[in-house]
Every structure is written in C-alpha cells, then in structure tokens.
Design a protein around this motif. Structure first.
Motif, PDB file in Angstrom:
ATOM      1  N   VAL A   1       0.845  -1.196   0.000  1.00 41.82           N
ATOM      2  CA  VAL A   1       0.000   0.000   0.000  1.00 41.82           C
ATOM      3  C   VAL A   1       0.882   1.247   0.000  1.00 41.82           C
ATOM      4  O   VAL A   1       1.775   1.395   0.837  1.00 41.82           O
ATOM      5  N   ARG A   2       0.622   2.150  -0.931  1.00 47.94           N
ATOM      6  CA  ARG A   2       1.393   3.397  -1.066  1.00 47.94           C
ATOM      7  C   ARG A   2       1.063   4.369   0.057  1.00 47.94           C
ATOM      8  O   ARG A   2      -0.094   4.667   0.330  1.00 47.94           O
ATOM      9  N   THR A   3       2.094   4.817   0.737  1.00 48.98           N
ATOM     10  CA  THR A   3       1.984   5.891   1.726  1.00 48.98           C
ATOM     11  C   THR A   3       3.163   6.829   1.467  1.00 48.98           C
ATOM     12  O   THR A   3       3.806   6.733   0.430  1.00 48.98           O
ATOM     13  N   PHE A   4       3.450   7.706   2.423  1.00 46.49           N
ATOM     14  CA  PHE A   4       4.522   8.666   2.227  1.00 46.49           C
ATOM     15  C   PHE A   4       5.455   8.704   3.431  1.00 46.49           C
ATOM     16  O   PHE A   4       5.087   8.355   4.536  1.00 46.49           O
ATOM     17  N   HIS A   5       6.659   9.174   3.173  1.00 53.49           N
ATOM     18  CA  HIS A   5       7.728   9.248   4.164  1.00 53.49           C
ATOM     19  C   HIS A   5       7.611  10.543   4.977  1.00 53.49           C
ATOM     20  O   HIS A   5       8.412  10.794   5.871  1.00 53.49           O
TER      21      HIS A   5
ATOM     22  N   ASN B   1       6.605   5.869   0.442  1.00 52.42           N
ATOM     23  CA  ASN B   1       6.838   4.747   1.342  1.00 52.42           C
ATOM     24  C   ASN B   1       5.801   3.680   0.996  1.00 52.42           C
ATOM     25  O   ASN B   1       4.708   3.998   0.529  1.00 52.42           O
ATOM     26  N   ILE B   2       6.132   2.428   1.208  1.00 55.24           N
ATOM     27  CA  ILE B   2       5.166   1.346   1.022  1.00 55.24           C
ATOM     28  C   ILE B   2       4.971   0.627   2.350  1.00 55.24           C
ATOM     29  O   ILE B   2       5.933   0.282   3.031  1.00 55.24           O
ATOM     30  N   ILE B   3       3.708   0.428   2.694  1.00 56.65           N
ATOM     31  CA  ILE B   3       3.351  -0.419   3.838  1.00 56.65           C
ATOM     32  C   ILE B   3       3.081  -1.810   3.288  1.00 56.65           C
ATOM     33  O   ILE B   3       2.389  -1.971   2.288  1.00 56.65           O
ATOM     34  N   TYR B   4       3.668  -2.822   3.928  1.00 52.46           N
ATOM     35  CA  TYR B   4       3.476  -4.207   3.524  1.00 52.46           C
ATOM     36  C   TYR B   4       2.605  -4.908   4.564  1.00 52.46           C
ATOM     37  O   TYR B   4       2.915  -4.907   5.749  1.00 52.46           O
TER      38      TYR B   4
ATOM     39  N   GLY C   1       5.479   8.274   7.404  1.00 51.59           N
ATOM     40  CA  GLY C   1       5.683   9.637   7.875  1.00 51.59           C
ATOM     41  C   GLY C   1       4.412  10.382   8.223  1.00 51.59           C
ATOM     42  O   GLY C   1       4.447  11.598   8.441  1.00 51.59           O
ATOM     43  N   HIS C   2       3.274   9.706   8.288  1.00 48.93           N
ATOM     44  CA  HIS C   2       1.998  10.387   8.542  1.00 48.93           C
ATOM     45  C   HIS C   2       0.999   9.402   9.123  1.00 48.93           C
ATOM     46  O   HIS C   2       1.154   8.189   8.981  1.00 48.93           O
ATOM     47  N   ILE C   3      -0.048   9.925   9.759  1.00 49.35           N
ATOM     48  CA  ILE C   3      -1.131   9.043  10.179  1.00 49.35           C
ATOM     49  C   ILE C   3      -1.928   8.672   8.931  1.00 49.35           C
ATOM     50  O   ILE C   3      -1.769   9.278   7.863  1.00 49.35           O
ATOM     51  N   LEU C   4      -2.784   7.691   9.038  1.00 48.34           N
ATOM     52  CA  LEU C   4      -3.499   7.150   7.886  1.00 48.34           C
ATOM     53  C   LEU C   4      -4.861   7.810   7.723  1.00 48.34           C
ATOM     54  O   LEU C   4      -5.484   8.205   8.707  1.00 48.34           O
ATOM     55  N   ASP C   5      -5.325   7.886   6.488  1.00 48.13           N
ATOM     56  CA  ASP C   5      -6.708   8.319   6.280  1.00 48.13           C
ATOM     57  C   ASP C   5      -7.578   7.067   6.190  1.00 48.13           C
ATOM     58  O   ASP C   5      -7.079   5.933   6.163  1.00 48.13           O
ATOM     59  N   PHE C   6      -8.885   7.269   6.125  1.00 49.94           N
ATOM     60  CA  PHE C   6      -9.832   6.148   6.131  1.00 49.94           C
ATOM     61  C   PHE C   6      -9.560   5.179   4.982  1.00 49.94           C
ATOM     62  O   PHE C   6      -9.583   3.962   5.165  1.00 49.94           O
ATOM     63  N   ASN C   7      -9.279   5.709   3.787  1.00 48.70           N
ATOM     64  CA  ASN C   7      -9.046   4.848   2.623  1.00 48.70           C
ATOM     65  C   ASN C   7      -7.822   3.960   2.812  1.00 48.70           C
ATOM     66  O   ASN C   7      -7.832   2.787   2.422  1.00 48.70           O
ATOM     67  N   LEU C   8      -6.753   4.500   3.410  1.00 46.42           N
ATOM     68  CA  LEU C   8      -5.556   3.698   3.660  1.00 46.42           C
ATOM     69  C   LEU C   8      -5.823   2.607   4.690  1.00 46.42           C
ATOM     70  O   LEU C   8      -5.357   1.478   4.544  1.00 46.42           O
TER      71      LEU C   8
ATOM     72  N   VAL D   1      -1.714   3.052  15.561  1.00 47.77           N
ATOM     73  CA  VAL D   1      -2.066   1.827  16.291  1.00 47.77           C
ATOM     74  C   VAL D   1      -3.579   1.780  16.505  1.00 47.77           C
ATOM     75  O   VAL D   1      -4.222   0.750  16.272  1.00 47.77           O
ATOM     76  N   LYS D   2      -4.159   2.896  16.913  1.00 48.49           N
ATOM     77  CA  LYS D   2      -5.613   2.943  17.120  1.00 48.49           C
ATOM     78  C   LYS D   2      -6.361   2.731  15.810  1.00 48.49           C
ATOM     79  O   LYS D   2      -7.422   2.109  15.782  1.00 48.49           O
ATOM     80  N   GLN D   3      -5.819   3.245  14.711  1.00 45.77           N
ATOM     81  CA  GLN D   3      -6.470   3.097  13.415  1.00 45.77           C
ATOM     82  C   GLN D   3      -6.471   1.643  12.934  1.00 45.77           C
ATOM     83  O   GLN D   3      -7.460   1.173  12.382  1.00 45.77           O
ATOM     84  N   LEU D   4      -5.368   0.929  13.143  1.00 47.98           N
ATOM     85  CA  LEU D   4      -5.232  -0.434  12.619  1.00 47.98           C
ATOM     86  C   LEU D   4      -5.603  -1.508  13.636  1.00 47.98           C
ATOM     87  O   LEU D   4      -5.843  -2.651  13.268  1.00 47.98           O
ATOM     88  N   ASN D   5      -5.618  -1.160  14.922  1.00 51.86           N
ATOM     89  CA  ASN D   5      -6.077  -2.032  15.991  1.00 51.86           C
ATOM     90  C   ASN D   5      -5.447  -3.434  15.970  1.00 51.86           C
ATOM     91  O   ASN D   5      -6.162  -4.442  15.968  1.00 51.86           O
TER      92      ASN D   5
END
Length: 173
Positions: free
Chosen positions: A38-42, A53-56, A72-79, A108-112
């Motif tokens: 999943v594409r994210t950013f540094h 950045n890529i999350i695996y 490098g950032h918190i996640l949005d709902f789509n991520l 951590v709270k977002q991904l639980n």
C-alpha cells in the motif's frame, strides 16, 4: 521488499541469489504467502520532502503482519481500509525521519493490531546517529493503557498470539 529506495533500507545489490523485488503497490502471492503493498509517504506532505513509502501487509500461516516501513503520517480512512486487518504491527516510533510516538499511537488505534512491535527509535547500538530518534519510553508512555513487555525473540502463532497482546519491545545484545 523495501519500503522506500534509501540505500540503508533497500540495498538490493547485497542479494546474490534469484529474487522477486517487491517495491511497488499491489498484491503478490507465492508459496502460501500473500503480500499486499500500500502506497503511503515518508512525510506529512505527500512525499514532497522525503518521498514515497510502502506499507506491507503480509499473511503467513494465518497471521497478518503489517510492516509500516518509514511511514511519515497518520493514515486516512481509505488507507486503513486498503491495509485491512492487522494482527502484528511493526511501526516506527522515533520521529525525525518517520512518525513520532504520538502519531504512532494514532496509527495503532487506526489499525487495531493485537501485537505492536515498535521500531526506528533510539538504541545504544546506533551511537551518535541514534540521538536523532526518540527513546522507546516516549512511545510506551504515549500509548497509555497498552501493556508493554521486552522480548529477546517472539515465537507467535495463531494459537498463542493473544498471549503477546500489547507492545512487544524486541531487545538484542
């Protein structure tokens, strides 16, 4: 796999055998292992300063392991939706080059996840370079009610994973 193309994280020239280089988004499955990238950013500005950045998120023996790389950032709902279910989360917590302890707690709270393994923080082995990172104590304190325990190694499986619930700090000599 490399979360981004910095030489200290993705030195593929060191590999001397045949391999599949997974450094783009998408799904991959082989030998019973499924990997979602999943594409994210540094950074917090869509990669404008530090790049992508890529999350695996990979599934091995029925356990979902999510490695955030240099997020490098918190996640949005789509991520959060794209990453999906997470049993074990490896997350940077040291700040400066990645998210800091407080943003890490938000992720951590977002991904639980069941088990949280902090990474990319100050340790003695880093020497003077390590001063750029915050100590693990900052993340443990910020995480509040999460239990925390140190391990030299973890032997997790789908039957015992709940026994390791909380923050698992990996120590080494």
């Amino acid at each position: 796999m490399g979360s981004h193309d910095h030489i200290d994280h993705n030195y593929i020239n060191a590999v001397k055998c045949n391999f599949v280089h997974l450094n783009e988004t998408g799904s991959f499955s082989e030998h019973g292992i499924e990997i979602k990238r999943v594409r994210t950013f540094h950074d917090k500005v869509s990669g404008a300063k530090k790049g992508k950045n890529i999350i695996y998120n990979f599934i091995i023996d029925g356990i979902n392991v999510c490695h955030c790389g240099d997020l490098g950032h918190i996640l949005d709902f789509n991520l959060v939706e794209e990453i999906g279910y997470v049993d074990i989360l490896l997350i940077p917590v040291g700040g400066e080059f990645t998210i800091d302890a407080f943003d890490a707690v938000d992720v951590v709270k977002q991904l639980n996840p069941i088990v949280i393994i902090p990474m990319h923080y100050r340790i003695k082995a880093l020497g003077i370079i390590g001063l750029a990172f915050a100590k693990i104590d900052k993340f443990i304190s910020a995480s509040g009610l999460l239990s925390s325990k140190e391990y030299k190694e973890l032997e997790l499986n789908s039957g015992n994973i709940k026994n390791y619930s909380g923050v698992a700090v990996l120590k080494y000599d």
